[in-house]
Design a protein around this motif. Structure first.
Motif, mmCIF file in Angstrom:
data_model
loop_
_atom_site.group_PDB
_atom_site.id
_atom_site.type_symbol
_atom_site.label_atom_id
_atom_site.label_comp_id
_atom_site.label_asym_id
_atom_site.label_seq_id
_atom_site.Cartn_x
_atom_site.Cartn_y
_atom_site.Cartn_z
ATOM 1 N N ALA A 9 0.837 -1.197 0.000
ATOM 2 C CA ALA A 9 0.000 0.000 0.000
ATOM 3 C C ALA A 9 0.872 1.247 0.000
ATOM 4 O O ALA A 9 1.985 1.258 0.522
ATOM 5 N N THR A 10 0.347 2.303 -0.586
ATOM 6 C CA THR A 10 1.095 3.564 -0.663
ATOM 7 C C THR A 10 0.684 4.550 0.418
ATOM 8 O O THR A 10 1.267 5.624 0.531
ATOM 9 N N GLY A 11 -0.317 4.193 1.207
ATOM 10 C CA GLY A 11 -0.773 5.087 2.264
ATOM 11 C C GLY A 11 -1.504 4.327 3.345
ATOM 12 O O GLY A 11 -1.856 3.162 3.181
ATOM 13 N N PRO A 12 -1.748 4.999 4.483
ATOM 14 C CA PRO A 12 -2.349 4.320 5.629
ATOM 15 C C PRO A 12 -3.859 4.163 5.559
ATOM 16 O O PRO A 12 -4.445 3.551 6.451
ATOM 17 N N ALA A 23 -7.012 -3.238 19.275
ATOM 18 C CA ALA A 23 -7.609 -4.082 18.249
ATOM 19 C C ALA A 23 -6.758 -3.939 16.994
ATOM 20 O O ALA A 23 -6.246 -2.860 16.693
ATOM 21 N N ILE A 24 -6.567 -5.048 16.294
ATOM 22 C CA ILE A 24 -5.864 -5.016 15.011
ATOM 23 C C ILE A 24 -6.855 -5.469 13.941
ATOM 24 O O ILE A 24 -7.481 -6.503 14.103
ATOM 25 N N PRO A 25 -7.049 -4.692 12.855
ATOM 26 C CA PRO A 25 -6.252 -3.571 12.356
ATOM 27 C C PRO A 25 -6.185 -2.406 13.354
ATOM 28 O O PRO A 25 -7.168 -2.084 14.003
ATOM 29 N N PHE A 26 -4.988 -1.799 13.419
ATOM 30 C CA PHE A 26 -4.791 -0.686 14.327
ATOM 31 C C PHE A 26 -5.644 0.509 13.904
ATOM 32 O O PHE A 26 -5.827 0.777 12.717
ATOM 33 N N PRO A 79 -6.577 4.576 13.526
ATOM 34 C CA PRO A 79 -5.714 5.696 13.081
ATOM 35 C C PRO A 79 -5.005 6.409 14.222
ATOM 36 O O PRO A 79 -3.932 6.980 14.031
ATOM 37 N N SER A 80 -5.582 6.385 15.427
ATOM 38 C CA SER A 80 -4.982 7.104 16.560
ATOM 39 C C SER A 80 -3.880 6.310 17.251
ATOM 40 O O SER A 80 -3.292 6.803 18.225
ATOM 41 N N THR A 81 -3.581 5.117 16.764
ATOM 42 C CA THR A 81 -2.610 4.263 17.445
ATOM 43 C C THR A 81 -1.205 4.842 17.400
ATOM 44 O O THR A 81 -0.429 4.715 18.346
ATOM 45 N N GLY A 82 -0.846 5.485 16.316
ATOM 46 C CA GLY A 82 0.499 6.009 16.167
ATOM 47 C C GLY A 82 1.393 5.050 15.398
ATOM 48 O O GLY A 82 0.942 4.041 14.852
ATOM 49 N N VAL A 83 2.674 5.357 15.368
ATOM 50 C CA VAL A 83 3.638 4.601 14.574
ATOM 51 C C VAL A 83 4.276 3.516 15.428
ATOM 52 O O VAL A 83 4.698 3.764 16.554
ATOM 53 N N TYR A 84 4.354 2.308 14.866
ATOM 54 C CA TYR A 84 5.100 1.217 15.502
ATOM 55 C C TYR A 84 6.144 0.700 14.520
ATOM 56 O O TYR A 84 5.912 0.635 13.312
ATOM 57 N N LEU A 85 7.297 0.350 15.066
ATOM 58 C CA LEU A 85 8.407 -0.167 14.272
ATOM 59 C C LEU A 85 8.837 -1.521 14.832
ATOM 60 O O LEU A 85 8.542 -1.863 15.980
ATOM 61 N N PHE A 86 9.554 -2.291 14.016
ATOM 62 C CA PHE A 86 10.049 -3.590 14.466
ATOM 63 C C PHE A 86 11.518 -3.735 14.088
ATOM 64 O O PHE A 86 12.015 -3.106 13.146
ATOM 65 N N ASP A 87 12.202 -4.576 14.837
ATOM 66 C CA ASP A 87 13.604 -4.888 14.590
ATOM 67 C C ASP A 87 13.647 -6.168 13.751
ATOM 68 O O ASP A 87 13.281 -7.241 14.234
ATOM 69 N N PRO A 88 14.072 -6.102 12.493
ATOM 70 C CA PRO A 88 14.078 -7.303 11.645
ATOM 71 C C PRO A 88 14.874 -8.455 12.241
ATOM 72 O O PRO A 88 14.496 -9.622 12.081
ATOM 73 N N PRO A 141 8.209 -8.002 20.484
ATOM 74 C CA PRO A 141 8.748 -6.661 20.705
ATOM 75 C C PRO A 141 8.444 -5.730 19.527
ATOM 76 O O PRO A 141 8.693 -6.068 18.366
ATOM 77 N N LEU A 142 7.894 -4.576 19.831
ATOM 78 C CA LEU A 142 7.737 -3.489 18.865
ATOM 79 C C LEU A 142 8.333 -2.230 19.486
ATOM 80 O O LEU A 142 8.676 -2.213 20.674
ATOM 81 N N TYR A 143 8.415 -1.190 18.686
ATOM 82 C CA TYR A 143 9.048 0.049 19.151
ATOM 83 C C TYR A 143 8.178 1.234 18.748
ATOM 84 O O TYR A 143 7.567 1.240 17.668
ATOM 85 N N ALA A 144 8.130 2.228 19.640
ATOM 86 C CA ALA A 144 7.373 3.448 19.363
ATOM 87 C C ALA A 144 8.050 4.618 20.065
ATOM 88 O O ALA A 144 8.622 4.449 21.149
ATOM 89 N N PRO A 145 8.018 5.810 19.477
ATOM 90 C CA PRO A 145 8.611 6.983 20.135
ATOM 91 C C PRO A 145 7.749 7.440 21.308
ATOM 92 O O PRO A 145 6.517 7.406 21.245
#
Length: 695
Positions: free
Chosen positions: A328-331, A357-360, A362-371, A436-440
């Motif tokens: 996808a090109t957008g959220p 709940a997943i799908p997250f 819109p207010s959830t924010g950004v989450y990142l993962f360590d490959p 584990p996930l990561y968020a600011p």
């Protein structure tokens, strides 16, 4: 009970339904036959669940995707066979396939064996005895060291009875100790392992007395004395022996337990706080690990090649596999009402004390993962897609941790693999690794944009049966739910196909289903505190479900399935007959729902869907009247408030006034809700309007 061969290949003529399934680890074997049974009469629009219920929900979504895309009901027929598959023993292995889905990391394999030894036991004593026995076997080196020290003490006791050669004393010490242990196994241990009502004190006394007699006799034989000659020294040695041996056993258990705990904490720390990561860890497994098996299995149910990229949410939403080949090109998400198959699961961000709940949203924010971390949790096909679908970082986003490890953004909802949703929901504490996930943390004063670790664990921690999924004030189709309960003491389970079999319960009219059974606490036991503490934990994550189930508009569509203590839950080594029994219970639950909701008579006395619609309308009408006639809403100052809202333009202010006017036209204000016209006709117990955050 359900003829899966009659599942329609074309779902366009079927009724619509939603389905929500409760968590319970191995209790998920209930759901496949239930889903296949409902698929004969219903098309699944929205499917949700938690933990094991999330596995079933994903399997149902994959099968419905296959039916809608390929006009092929084979996914449901394959899903129906799942209990038989996981209940059988794979060639060249011990235990069921269900057991081998949970494969421990090497560093905690011994701890996993102790857990397995405590499962499916007839009594609490048997649980402890089998666990301790396995503990001693797995830490045999410690036991051997303690045994050697024991022999040194016993040799000294033997030689205190007379002039006995060292070699003879050693042989006697070994033979006597083995005799003591053999007597313990024969008189007590084997009884405690298998009895449903084990006797403790009498068998311990018998063990001690018989052991004393045998030891005294052996000392007499070894010294060549008559039975009563020099009896005082032999009796003293025998008594000392009888004390040293239990102390040695206790010492061995204490040392093994200490080593067990220390190595367990180290092993869990290195395996994301779980015994099993979900990946394959056995050298030659009869079946792949849970996550790897689910990845291929969901693709198979969806009619896809198991080696292709994993089934995603976008595939289910659009019903078009090709549409999701490029990320996808957008959220932006497809509206839920437009999705061909809508799948939602629960997870818990325990570090943030927050359910999601997943799908997250819109207010959830950004989450990142360590490959590098996620490679230890997901197979290569999943990782390849996650890296391909990971959106690029924006200019103000940081893509590394404080210690410099590179991170990637979690794909947008439509690109999330279904197996990732399931694994985020199914992270049963200690048994399965957390994710584990990561968020600011933007509340920080320094490095506020640097992502920080957030542990995600089992969705059941926050909502084990998410009844709120897919709920609407006036539904267009039923949302069925499945509740898993402990066996009721007044009803025996019967292996029959009728609703009176004691295991499956669905209210047949509006006067039933109000009451909830609970297990009476055992306050007479000294260990009752632990039972009380466990009940507190259970209350934390299930109080909302327990309150909602008896409510009108809920209880009539929630089918309850009872389980014995050795069925479902954490019993990952369930015998095949237990798995089969739970599978048949799921099939019966589907039949109960169909017979209640598919009559089509429009008579609420025998048509569950018509009755449900009337119940929901009565509830909605009473609540709407309560809202429209609330005195606060009739305060004329609210229109002045509307004019002062700077966020509104002229058109929006007019729209807000119109909304307020329409609501207040319901009727004049009342100060006592019992004065409402519809109060007496509202179903009991009464409901309330609430404004709550979206999970």
């Amino acid at each position: 009970m359900n003829d899966a061969s009659n599942i329609p290949r074309d779902s366009s003529s079927l009724r619509d339904c939603d389905l929500v399934m409760k968590g319970g680890i191995t209790s998920g074997v209930i759901y496949p036959k239930l889903i296949a049974g409902l698929a004969t009469r219903y098309r699944f629009r929205s499917i949700g669940g938690t933990s094991a219920g999330a596995i079933a929900a994903a399997g149902c979504a994959a099968a419905e995707f296959r039916r809608q895309v390929k006009q092929d009901a084979g996914g449901f027929t394959e899903l129906e066979k799942l209990p038989e598959f996981v209940g059988t023993t794979a060639s060249g292995s011990e235990g069921s396939r269900l057991r081998h889905l949970f494969q421990p990391a090497k560093s905690v394999s011994r701890h996993f064996d102790v857990l397995l030894a405590s499962l499916n036991q007839p009594s609490k004593v048997a649980i402890v005895v089998n666990a301790l026995g396995t503990l001693l076997l797995r830490y045999w080196a410690i036991v051997a060291a303690v045994g050697l020290a024991l022999l040194l003490v016993v040799v000294a006791l033997v030689r205190s009875t007379g002039p006995i050669a060292w070699i003879h004393a050693w042989w006697m010490a070994a033979a006597g100790s083995i005799a003591w242990l053999a007597l313990g196994w024969w008189l007590a241990w084997r009884h405690w392992r298998t009895s449903r009502n084990p006797s403790l004190v009498p068998r311990i006394i018998a063990w001690w007395v018989v052991g004393m007699a045998v030891t005294y006799w052996l000392l007499s034989v070894m010294t060549g004395s008559r039975f009563m000659d020099n009896g005082g020294s032999r009796l003293l040695a025998t008594f000392g022996w009888s004390l040293v041996l239990p102390l040695a056993v206790v010492c061995a258990l204490a040392l093994c337990a200490w080593r067990f705990v220390v190595s367990l904490l180290n092993g869990l720390h290195g395996n994301f706080w779980g015994l099993c990561s979900g990946r394959t860890s056995e050298a030659r497994p009869p079946i792949a690990g849970l996550t790897e098996w689910l990845t291929g299995y969901f693709n198979e149910l969806a009619g896809l090649n198991p080696g292709e990229r994993p089934l995603t949410l976008g595939d289910c939403w659009t019903g078009d596999r090709a549409a999701g080949d490029e990320p996808a090109t957008g959220p932006e998400d497809m509206p839920a009402a437009e999705r061909k198959v809508n799948l939602e699961v629960m997870t818990t961000a325990v570090s943030r004390h927050t359910p999601y709940a997943i799908p997250f949203r819109p207010s959830t924010g950004v989450y990142l993962f360590d490959p590098e971390e996620w490679k230890r949790l997901f197979p290569p096909t999943v990782m390849d897609w996650l890296l391909k679908a990971s959106p690029p970082l924006k200019a103000d986003e940081v893509g590394h941790t404080e210690d410099g490890r590179a991170l990637r953004k979690l794909p947008y909802n439509r690109d999330l693999p279904v197996v990732v949703l399931v694994r985020l929901s199914l992270s049963f504490p200690v048994l399965l690794s957390a994710i584990p996930l990561y968020a600011p943390d933007h509340t920080r004063r320094q490095n506020r944009d640097v992502p920080r670790k957030v542990w995600f664990s089992d969705g059941g921690i926050s909502s084990n049966m998410p009844l709120h999924f897919f709920d609407e004030p006036l539904p267009r189709h039923p949302t069925f739910a499945v509740d898993l309960k402990d066996k009721h003491p007044d009803y025996e389970f019967k292996d029959t196909c009728d609703q009176d079999n004691g295991r499956v319960f669905l209210p047949r009219d509006n006067s039933s289903g109000f009451l909830q059974h609970w297990t009476e606490p055992k306050d007479d036991a000294r260990l009752g505190l632990f039972s009380l503490l466990w009940d507190m934990v259970e209350t934390m994550h299930s109080w909302r479900d327990e309150m909602q189930i008896p409510m009108p508009g809920y209880r009539d569509r929630v089918v309850r399935i009872g389980q014995n203590k050795d069925e479902g839950g954490l019993n990952i080594d369930m015998p095949k007959d237990h798995i089969d029994a739970l599978g048949r219970a799921g099939a019966l639950a589907a039949r109960c729902l169909i017979e209640r909701f598919c009559t089509g008579t429009n008579d609420p006395r025998d048509d569950g869907w018509e009755n449900h619609r009337q119940i929901r309308l009565r509830t909605f009408a009473e609540l709407a009247e309560l809202l429209g006639r609330h005195p606060n809403l009739h305060d004329p100052d609210w229109k002045h408030v509307i004019q002062r809202i700077k966020a509104y333009d002229v058109h929006e202010r007019g729209c807000a006034e119109q909304v307020l006017d329409c609501i207040t036209q319901i009727g004049p204000p009342v100060t006592d809700e019992r004065s409402l016209d519809l109060f007496d006709k509202a179903p009991r117990p009464l409901s309330l309007w609430r404004i709550v955050p979206r999970i």
